[in-house]
Design an enzyme around this catalytic site. Structure first.
Site, short mmCIF file in Angstrom:
data_model
loop_
_atom_site.label_atom_id
_atom_site.label_comp_id
_atom_site.label_asym_id
_atom_site.label_seq_id
_atom_site.Cartn_x
_atom_site.Cartn_y
_atom_site.Cartn_z
N GLU A 1 -7.17 6.35 -6.06
CA GLU A 1 -8.50 5.76 -6.27
C GLU A 1 -9.40 6.73 -7.06
OE1 GLU A 1 -10.57 4.22 -2.82
OE2 GLU A 1 -12.40 3.85 -3.99
N ASP B 1 -5.91 -0.71 7.54
CA ASP B 1 -6.48 0.59 7.18
C ASP B 1 -6.87 1.37 8.44
OD1 ASP B 1 -7.14 2.30 5.17
OD2 ASP B 1 -8.91 1.21 4.48
#
Ligand code: KIV
Length: 276
Positions: A184, A85
């Site tokens: 998300e 990430d």
């Protein structure tokens, strides 16, 4: 032993029956456990700011933190696809800076691709990183690095206009060359619509069951934290198990029932009584 999935393998999942799964992981021991399981992918998420470092959010996580954790996860999970990430500030200064930092995470962390948060505005960055030879997983919807802008960790895309903007973002990251996109914290019906309209696979977290793949934070789904967000199912209760084990250890140590014959070294030392 499971076979490691690849970028083309992930893209080929689109529209198929298999729902690939991903879990977050931040260390070698847990990476080995995931590697032994049927889970297809690991995300070394910047959620490590909260799960490993005790921060309130992800903003304080550095590129060095991400490289450090990613390389130890990669060591423990040779048969699992690992996503590294990109932390806050590592890809939003300039395209050149983003390529440099993505290259560091990819090369020094040893992951199989990188993930970054952002939609339409980040399409040029995604395009440049992909051009540099690094596969990119995009992340739109509730993007924790922008929580301050969003007024907290709030469900996104709830109005028709916001839903259209998210679909536009999904198309923009796909067009820019992202091979998959994390959705998300958005309504399940929007995740379904986006998943149906894209040609790249979607990965949902708090986005319902229609996504091509699912991801969860390990500490949440293992029940290590008492509070979890609404979209999480606790598949285990490690909070109770671990505290129970700690307390049993205290109890047996105090009762002198641990260690015992079986858990101590029993070599006989002649003349031990003569020690001065
Ligand atoms: O950092 C992370 O764990 C993530 C997931 C929530 C998708 O980005």
């Amino acid at each position: 032993m499971k076979k490691k999935i690849t970028v083309p393998g992930i893209m080929a999942l689109k529209g198929g029956d298999k729902v690939a799964t991903m879990i977050t992981c931040y260390d070698y021991t847990n990476a080995k456990l995931v590697d032994e399981s049927d889970i297809d992918m690991i995300l070394v998420g910047d959620s490590l700011g909260m799960t490993m470092l005790g921060y309130n959010g992800t903003v304080g996580v550095t590129l060095e933190d991400m490289i450090y954790h990613t390389k130890h996860v990669v060591k423990g999970a040779p048969n699992t696809f690992v996503i590294g990430d990109m932390p806050f500030g590592s890809y939003n200064v300039s395209v050149e800076d983003a390529i440099r930092n993505a290259s560091r995470l990819f090369a020094e962390g040893g992951c199989d691709c990188i993930k970054l948060e952002g939609g339409t505005d980040f399409a040029p960055v995604i395009k440049a990183i992909v051009k540099a030879g690094i596969p990119v997983c995009a992340h739109i919807g509730l993007t924790p690095q922008s929580a301050a802008m969003m007024g907290g960790f709030k469900v996104q895309g709830k109005s028709l206009q916001a839903a259209q903007e998210l679909l536009d973002s999904a198309r923009a990251v796909q067009e820019a060359g992202a091979f998959m996109v994390v959705l998300e914290g958005i309504p399940a019906m929007l995740a379904k619509a986006i998943s149906e309209k894209l040609t790249i696979p979607t990965m949902g977290i708090g986005a319902g069951a229609s996504c091509d793949m699912q991801v969860l934070v390990a500490q949440d789904m293992l029940g290590m934290n008492e509070w979890v967000p609404k979209f999480v199912k606790k598949f285990a209760d490690l909070h109770t198990t671990i505290i129970g084990a700690y307390n049993e250890y205290v109890k047996e140590s105090n009762a002198r029932t641990f260690p015992n014959e079986a858990t101590q070294y029993n070599a006989k030392i002649e003349g031990i009584e003569n020690l001065k």
